[in-house]
Structure formats: C-alpha cells, structure tokens
Design a protein around this motif. Structure first.
Motif, PDB file in Angstrom:
ATOM      1  N   LEU A   1     -69.227  17.465 -37.530  1.00  0.00           N
ATOM      2  CA  LEU A   1     -67.819  17.796 -37.736  1.00  0.00           C
ATOM      3  C   LEU A   1     -67.237  16.821 -38.758  1.00  0.00           C
ATOM      4  O   LEU A   1     -67.253  15.612 -38.541  1.00  0.00           O
ATOM      5  N   LEU A   2     -66.772  17.364 -39.880  1.00  0.00           N
ATOM      6  CA  LEU A   2     -66.233  16.513 -40.947  1.00  0.00           C
ATOM      7  C   LEU A   2     -64.735  16.326 -40.803  1.00  0.00           C
ATOM      8  O   LEU A   2     -64.193  15.283 -41.188  1.00  0.00           O
ATOM      9  N   ARG A   3     -64.086  17.356 -40.251  1.00  0.00           N
ATOM     10  CA  ARG A   3     -62.636  17.244 -40.108  1.00  0.00           C
ATOM     11  C   ARG A   3     -62.189  18.175 -38.992  1.00  0.00           C
ATOM     12  O   ARG A   3     -62.742  19.256 -38.821  1.00  0.00           O
ATOM     13  N   GLY A   4     -61.184  17.726 -38.247  1.00  0.00           N
ATOM     14  CA  GLY A   4     -60.568  18.584 -37.236  1.00  0.00           C
ATOM     15  C   GLY A   4     -61.042  18.249 -35.837  1.00  0.00           C
ATOM     16  O   GLY A   4     -61.463  17.129 -35.555  1.00  0.00           O
ATOM     17  N   ARG A   5     -60.918  19.227 -34.960  1.00  0.00           N
ATOM     18  CA  ARG A   5     -61.305  19.085 -33.557  1.00  0.00           C
ATOM     19  C   ARG A   5     -61.960  20.370 -33.087  1.00  0.00           C
ATOM     20  O   ARG A   5     -61.496  21.463 -33.404  1.00  0.00           O
ATOM     21  N   VAL A   6     -63.030  20.224 -32.331  1.00  0.00           N
ATOM     22  CA  VAL A   6     -63.764  21.371 -31.800  1.00  0.00           C
ATOM     23  C   VAL A   6     -63.974  21.155 -30.314  1.00  0.00           C
ATOM     24  O   VAL A   6     -64.303  20.044 -29.885  1.00  0.00           O
ATOM     25  N   LYS A   7     -63.776  22.197 -29.523  1.00  0.00           N
ATOM     26  CA  LYS A   7     -64.079  22.069 -28.095  1.00  0.00           C
ATOM     27  C   LYS A   7     -65.281  22.938 -27.749  1.00  0.00           C
ATOM     28  O   LYS A   7     -65.500  23.994 -28.328  1.00  0.00           O
ATOM     29  N   ILE A   8     -66.063  22.420 -26.830  1.00  0.00           N
ATOM     30  CA  ILE A   8     -67.206  23.138 -26.297  1.00  0.00           C
ATOM     31  C   ILE A   8     -66.832  23.599 -24.892  1.00  0.00           C
ATOM     32  O   ILE A   8     -66.406  22.779 -24.081  1.00  0.00           O
TER      33      ILE A   8
ATOM     34  N   TRP B   1     -66.559  19.492 -23.609  1.00  0.00           N
ATOM     35  CA  TRP B   1     -66.358  18.421 -24.598  1.00  0.00           C
ATOM     36  C   TRP B   1     -65.258  18.773 -25.565  1.00  0.00           C
ATOM     37  O   TRP B   1     -65.092  19.941 -25.905  1.00  0.00           O
ATOM     38  N   PHE B   2     -64.600  17.760 -26.050  1.00  0.00           N
ATOM     39  CA  PHE B   2     -63.853  17.848 -27.296  1.00  0.00           C
ATOM     40  C   PHE B   2     -64.580  16.982 -28.311  1.00  0.00           C
ATOM     41  O   PHE B   2     -64.878  15.826 -28.033  1.00  0.00           O
ATOM     42  N   PHE B   3     -64.858  17.529 -29.497  1.00  0.00           N
ATOM     43  CA  PHE B   3     -65.478  16.721 -30.540  1.00  0.00           C
ATOM     44  C   PHE B   3     -64.493  16.489 -31.661  1.00  0.00           C
ATOM     45  O   PHE B   3     -63.622  17.320 -31.909  1.00  0.00           O
ATOM     46  N   GLN B   4     -64.671  15.347 -32.340  1.00  0.00           N
ATOM     47  CA  GLN B   4     -63.772  14.991 -33.422  1.00  0.00           C
ATOM     48  C   GLN B   4     -64.594  14.698 -34.653  1.00  0.00           C
ATOM     49  O   GLN B   4     -65.820  14.738 -34.626  1.00  0.00           O
ATOM     50  N   SER B   5     -63.879  14.413 -35.753  1.00  0.00           N
ATOM     51  CA  SER B   5     -64.606  14.249 -37.005  1.00  0.00           C
ATOM     52  C   SER B   5     -65.625  13.107 -36.880  1.00  0.00           C
ATOM     53  O   SER B   5     -65.366  12.079 -36.262  1.00  0.00           O
ATOM     54  N   GLY B   6     -66.794  13.303 -37.485  1.00  0.00           N
ATOM     55  CA  GLY B   6     -67.862  12.324 -37.413  1.00  0.00           C
ATOM     56  C   GLY B   6     -68.797  12.541 -36.235  1.00  0.00           C
ATOM     57  O   GLY B   6     -69.740  11.774 -36.048  1.00  0.00           O
ATOM     58  N   ASP B   7     -68.546  13.562 -35.437  1.00  0.00           N
ATOM     59  CA  ASP B   7     -69.386  13.826 -34.273  1.00  0.00           C
ATOM     60  C   ASP B   7     -70.460  14.863 -34.607  1.00  0.00           C
ATOM     61  O   ASP B   7     -70.284  15.721 -35.466  1.00  0.00           O
ATOM     62  N   LEU B   8     -71.565  14.766 -33.864  1.00  0.00           N
ATOM     63  CA  LEU B   8     -72.680  15.709 -33.962  1.00  0.00           C
ATOM     64  C   LEU B   8     -72.591  16.645 -32.771  1.00  0.00           C
ATOM     65  O   LEU B   8     -72.408  16.173 -31.645  1.00  0.00           O
ATOM     66  N   PHE B   9     -72.718  17.941 -32.988  1.00  0.00           N
ATOM     67  CA  PHE B   9     -72.729  18.840 -31.829  1.00  0.00           C
ATOM     68  C   PHE B   9     -73.655  20.023 -32.092  1.00  0.00           C
ATOM     69  O   PHE B   9     -74.124  20.237 -33.198  1.00  0.00           O
ATOM     70  N   GLY B  10     -73.933  20.741 -31.022  1.00  0.00           N
ATOM     71  CA  GLY B  10     -74.898  21.832 -31.089  1.00  0.00           C
ATOM     72  C   GLY B  10     -76.336  21.339 -30.974  1.00  0.00           C
ATOM     73  O   GLY B  10     -77.272  22.122 -30.998  1.00  0.00           O
ATOM     74  N   ILE B  11     -76.523  20.013 -30.834  1.00  0.00           N
ATOM     75  CA  ILE B  11     -77.874  19.436 -30.807  1.00  0.00           C
ATOM     76  C   ILE B  11     -78.584  19.692 -29.485  1.00  0.00           C
ATOM     77  O   ILE B  11     -79.821  19.735 -29.422  1.00  0.00           O
ATOM     78  N   ALA B  12     -77.818  19.902 -28.414  1.00  0.00           N
ATOM     79  CA  ALA B  12     -78.447  20.092 -27.094  1.00  0.00           C
ATOM     80  C   ALA B  12     -79.163  21.425 -26.978  1.00  0.00           C
ATOM     81  O   ALA B  12     -79.937  21.638 -26.048  1.00  0.00           O
ATOM     82  N   ASP B  13     -78.887  22.337 -27.938  1.00  0.00           N
ATOM     83  CA  ASP B  13     -79.473  23.686 -27.871  1.00  0.00           C
ATOM     84  C   ASP B  13     -80.807  23.782 -28.592  1.00  0.00           C
ATOM     85  O   ASP B  13     -81.350  24.880 -28.730  1.00  0.00           O
TER      86      ASP B  13
ATOM     87  N   LEU C   1     -60.451   9.246 -21.807  1.00  0.00           N
ATOM     88  CA  LEU C   1     -60.024   9.637 -23.148  1.00  0.00           C
ATOM     89  C   LEU C   1     -59.216   8.535 -23.829  1.00  0.00           C
ATOM     90  O   LEU C   1     -59.321   8.352 -25.032  1.00  0.00           O
ATOM     91  N   ASP C   2     -58.453   7.809 -23.009  1.00  0.00           N
ATOM     92  CA  ASP C   2     -57.662   6.708 -23.558  1.00  0.00           C
ATOM     93  C   ASP C   2     -58.561   5.612 -24.106  1.00  0.00           C
ATOM     94  O   ASP C   2     -58.244   4.955 -25.091  1.00  0.00           O
ATOM     95  N   ALA C   3     -59.703   5.405 -23.473  1.00  0.00           N
ATOM     96  CA  ALA C   3     -60.653   4.366 -23.885  1.00  0.00           C
ATOM     97  C   ALA C   3     -61.510   4.806 -25.066  1.00  0.00           C
ATOM     98  O   ALA C   3     -62.172   3.985 -25.702  1.00  0.00           O
ATOM     99  N   SER C   4     -61.522   6.108 -25.334  1.00  0.00           N
ATOM    100  CA  SER C   4     -62.360   6.602 -26.422  1.00  0.00           C
ATOM    101  C   SER C   4     -61.514   6.764 -27.674  1.00  0.00           C
ATOM    102  O   SER C   4     -60.329   6.430 -27.697  1.00  0.00           O
ATOM    103  N   SER C   5     -62.129   7.281 -28.698  1.00  0.00           N
ATOM    104  CA  SER C   5     -61.404   7.472 -29.946  1.00  0.00           C
ATOM    105  C   SER C   5     -60.815   8.883 -30.031  1.00  0.00           C
ATOM    106  O   SER C   5     -60.483   9.341 -31.118  1.00  0.00           O
ATOM    107  N   PHE C   6     -60.697   9.533 -28.919  1.00  0.00           N
ATOM    108  CA  PHE C   6     -60.174  10.891 -28.885  1.00  0.00           C
ATOM    109  C   PHE C   6     -58.686  10.888 -29.236  1.00  0.00           C
ATOM    110  O   PHE C   6     -57.867  10.443 -28.441  1.00  0.00           O
ATOM    111  N   ARG C   7     -58.385  11.322 -30.425  1.00  0.00           N
ATOM    112  CA  ARG C   7     -56.975  11.341 -30.842  1.00  0.00           C
ATOM    113  C   ARG C   7     -56.754  12.529 -31.770  1.00  0.00           C
ATOM    114  O   ARG C   7     -57.687  13.115 -32.286  1.00  0.00           O
TER     115      ARG C   7
END
Lengths: 230, 230
Positions: free
Chosen positions: A54-61, A74-86, A160-166
């Motif tokens: 994810l380069l920009r934005g927010r994606v939820k799984i 999950w909520f993913f944010q920019s810089g995250d890798l997703f879809g890898i578990a499949d 979420l407060d402890a993470s970079s989820f913003r």
DNA sequence: TTGCGTCTGTCGTCTGGACGACAAAGGAAG
DNA sequence: CTTCCTTTGTCGTCCAGACGACAGACGCAA
C-alpha cells in the motif's frame, strides 16, 4: 500541489524496515493501481496471484458472515504489505476494500518470491511481520473468547493508539479515524454496545470523541477501565 | 522396540515441505529436548530466543485469561515449527505445553535466521506456513464473533478432520484425540455446552465419541448441522 | 440552502450460553 | 482389586449483550 506517490511521514511497518536501495528495487516490481474510497481491492472469490504494497491511503481486510455481518480483521496503511497470507492458496481468504482514496502496488506472486530469493533479509522482515500479525490475531481470539465488550473496546483503542494507525496525510491531532460501526466490526459486537461503551469512557475522561473519530486523552484512565467491573 | 527420534508417518506441515538434504541440515541445528506429558515447553514469561521443531509428540499453544480460563490457539504435531511468531519480540506471546511425551529441537534465533539466509526456499516455506496460520486464526476470529456454539464445534471438527491432526504414532481409527474441555478451550465456550453439542451430533449420526476422543463418521451430516438453526 | 444519507445516542425485550452443582462412568496408579 | 482423579452428562438460574426501533445531529452533494 500534486499528490505524492506515497504518503509523507511514516513508511509503515513493512517498507520502513527495508534499506533504501532494496525498497527502491521492490517498488519497481509489479504495477500500481488506484482505488477510490469504497472501491474493492480484492474479494474472497478472487484468485490469489499477487501481493500488495500500500503506497497511499487505507485498506481494510474483512470477512462477511452469512447474514451479511461484516468482521474487520485488519486496517492497513501506507507502507504495509498485504495479501501475503494467501500465497499458499489459489483463492483469497478475505475481502479488501479502500477506506480512503488509495494507491497500491500489485506484485505477482512469482516475482515477489524471486525478489525474496535475491534479498533474504527481506524474507526475514516478512516472517517477522507475519509473526506479529499472528500474535495480534491470537490476542483478538483471546479477547473475543474471554473479555466483555467494554474490555474489548478498551483493548482495541489501546492497541491502535500504540500503533501508527492514523488518518493518512498525518493529521496532527493524533485521533483514530474509526466509526462506532468500524469498532463494532473489529471487536465482534453490535454498534449500540460500542456507542454505550465509548460514552462511558468519555464520561470518565479517558477519551474524546468526534464523528467518525476517537482520541485517547488519558491512557491511565483507559487502562483503569479494564479493572472496574462493568 | 526403542522409540524412534521422530514419529513415523507424516512429517508434519513444516518438515514435509523440505528436501531431504535440507531437512537433514536443519536437524543438525540446535539441541533436542525431551518433555513428559504435561511438561511446559515455554511460558509467556520466557524470553523468545529460539524456534522449535517438534520431532515427536503433541504440543499445545495456549493463553491464560485473568480468571485462569485457558484458551488453546494451536495443537502442533511432529514435523511442525512453532515459536516462530515470537521472533520480533523479546518475550513469548503465549504458553506451550506437551500434551503427550514429546521431543523437540530448539534452534536459537540467529542460527535459524542464518540457515534461512542460506536456504531461501525454506524462507518461503515458513512464509507460507505463517500465512496459512494467519488465515486459520482469521477464521477462528470470524467464528467467535458471528457463530453460535454448535457452529463453532462443527467447524472445529471439520477443520481438524481435514487436517493431519491425529494421535501420535498413527492410530488407525482416524479419531481426534480431544476432551470436551479441549474443544471448549479451542472455541471459547464452556465445557457443558460442548458436551451438549457433541451429544446432539452423536444422535444425528454425524460423529462417534469415546472418552477423550471424537470421530467424524458422516461429514455430510456434520455439514448439515451447520444449516439447521439451534 | 436544502435534502438525504450516515452516524450517534437511547431504550426495552429477548435469548444464547455461562456457570455452579451434582451424579455417574471410566481409567490410571498404587 | 481398590481408590481417587478425570471426564462426561444433566439441570436450573441468571445475565451480557444482540437487536430493532426511533430520534436527533452532522455533513456531503446538488
């Protein structure tokens, strides 16, 4: 000012772990896709042929139960890798949707695997990432099985407060961009129970709320809400 | 007859995925530890310094809630890799206990990482393994949030029946070695609800039960139990 | 500015299942 | 063989929270 390719600030839990040169090579793989807010990135019917960065934005799984009830994993944010578990299956295990306007890099499975063969240190980063997610879901399972609704709300806010989820773009007020329904979908209860719990936490001074938004203002009071019986 | 180093038959989801030569190299790393039935392998207070390969026996991974209620996240069998999810932390995320007499190989984190650097194809096997587990826990979360107790029992039996989860040493009767309390701890409900549900499934002819043991005898009837309302 | 859809807040009813308690059966250990 | 612990089976009570319904506020689009 034109939108940058990536959100400013934090590069997120995956890309931030790579060296600049490694990251630049990764970013040349695959193809970019833009999504409007509300667009599907993939659905559980789709073949699982690629991973996403994810380069920009927010994606939820999320999953959909039979009655249409949605559960957000999950909520993913920019810089995250997703879809890898499949990657061991032919088909996606869940659905992905853009919550804000988003930009994602789609990398075909074999290209990503080949990249990892040539960058074994990135493999370890992916293993660590998946390991953290496994532990997080383990905590979610534990909470669902043994913790009341108030406890689950509090623990979600703490996590979420402890993470970079913003909110993307780095709003400075440090708030969590979630509706009551989002929170309910993440902790597996109904919207009215979340509204009631957030109201109680607001009255104790642990949090502040605005529409579609929660902010932790006193972490000690939030923690204390776990001790007192409902 | 002396006990073999490893259980016969299936080598389990991790070791079976490696080439013979790669597996033999892996098995020279680290040190072997024997555990009696009931012994702790690690606990959540322990530092997370190694990964484990289970050579023989059965190990369960579980959390303890505040009131001492136990929640089982995983059962591992011979040939499985465990403890890998803790590699980004200094401390274990859960507890591990031997359910039968067991033998496990403990590999220090840096030795395992170094091994992966020299065997990138094994990294991909680990990534796939973690991915499958992530999806399994995602299903567990979904079930806990949205499915009644009967549904959760049925889905657990389906999942374990479809896997290689069996009593070590390959008993031929294809039964699942679980008590009612084990099942309750895996799906997050109380023992009496499991007893009631299994009784109902027995009466419909979907399963057979013996003490500490469940066997699926009619998968279609088991599936049908998901459709009928409680 | 207006209209409409989304979101928040409140309330009362209903129920799935937790739980303690108890009895009986089975099996391991002495 | 006996004793004791574990496991299974049953039952009645209680409650956390799901849920539908409704009202009001907010914000976006026309």
């Amino acid at each position: 000012m034109a939108k940058t390719r990536m959100d400013s600030g934090s590069m997120g839990p995956f890309l931030s772990r790579l060296k600049n040169s490694t990251r630049d090579q990764l970013l040349t793989l695959g193809s970019e896709h833009s999504f409007l807010k509300g667009d599907s990135v993939f659905s559980s019917d789709d073949p699982a042929e690629s991973v996403f960065v994810l380069l920009r934005g927010r994606v939820k799984i999320y999953d959909l139960a039979e009655e249409g009830k949605e559960l957000i994993l999950w909520f993913f944010q920019s810089g995250d890798l997703f879809g890898i578990a499949d990657m061991t299956d032919t088909q996606r295990g869940a659905n992905a949707r853009a919550c804000d306007a988003s930009l994602a890099l789609s990398i075909p499975r074999e290209r990503f695997r080949d990249f990892l063969e040539h960058h074994p240190e990135v493999s370890w980063v992916v293993i660590e990432l998946l390991g953290r997610r496994l532990r997080t879901l383990g905590d979610v399972v534990q909470n669902l099985a043994t913790t009341c609704v108030t406890g689950r709300v509090v623990k979600l806010l703490q996590r979420l407060d402890a993470s970079s989820f913003r909110r993307p773009g780095g709003a400075s007020d440090n708030s969590l961009p979630l509706t009551h329904q989002d929170i309910a979908d993440m902790i597996g209860c109904c919207r009215q129970s979340v509204t009631e719990t957030l109201g109680m936490l607001k009255r104790t001074g642990a949090i502040e709320c605005e529409r579609q938004c929660v902010r932790v203002i006193d972490a000690d009071r939030l923690r204390a809400a776990l001790q007192s019986p409902p």
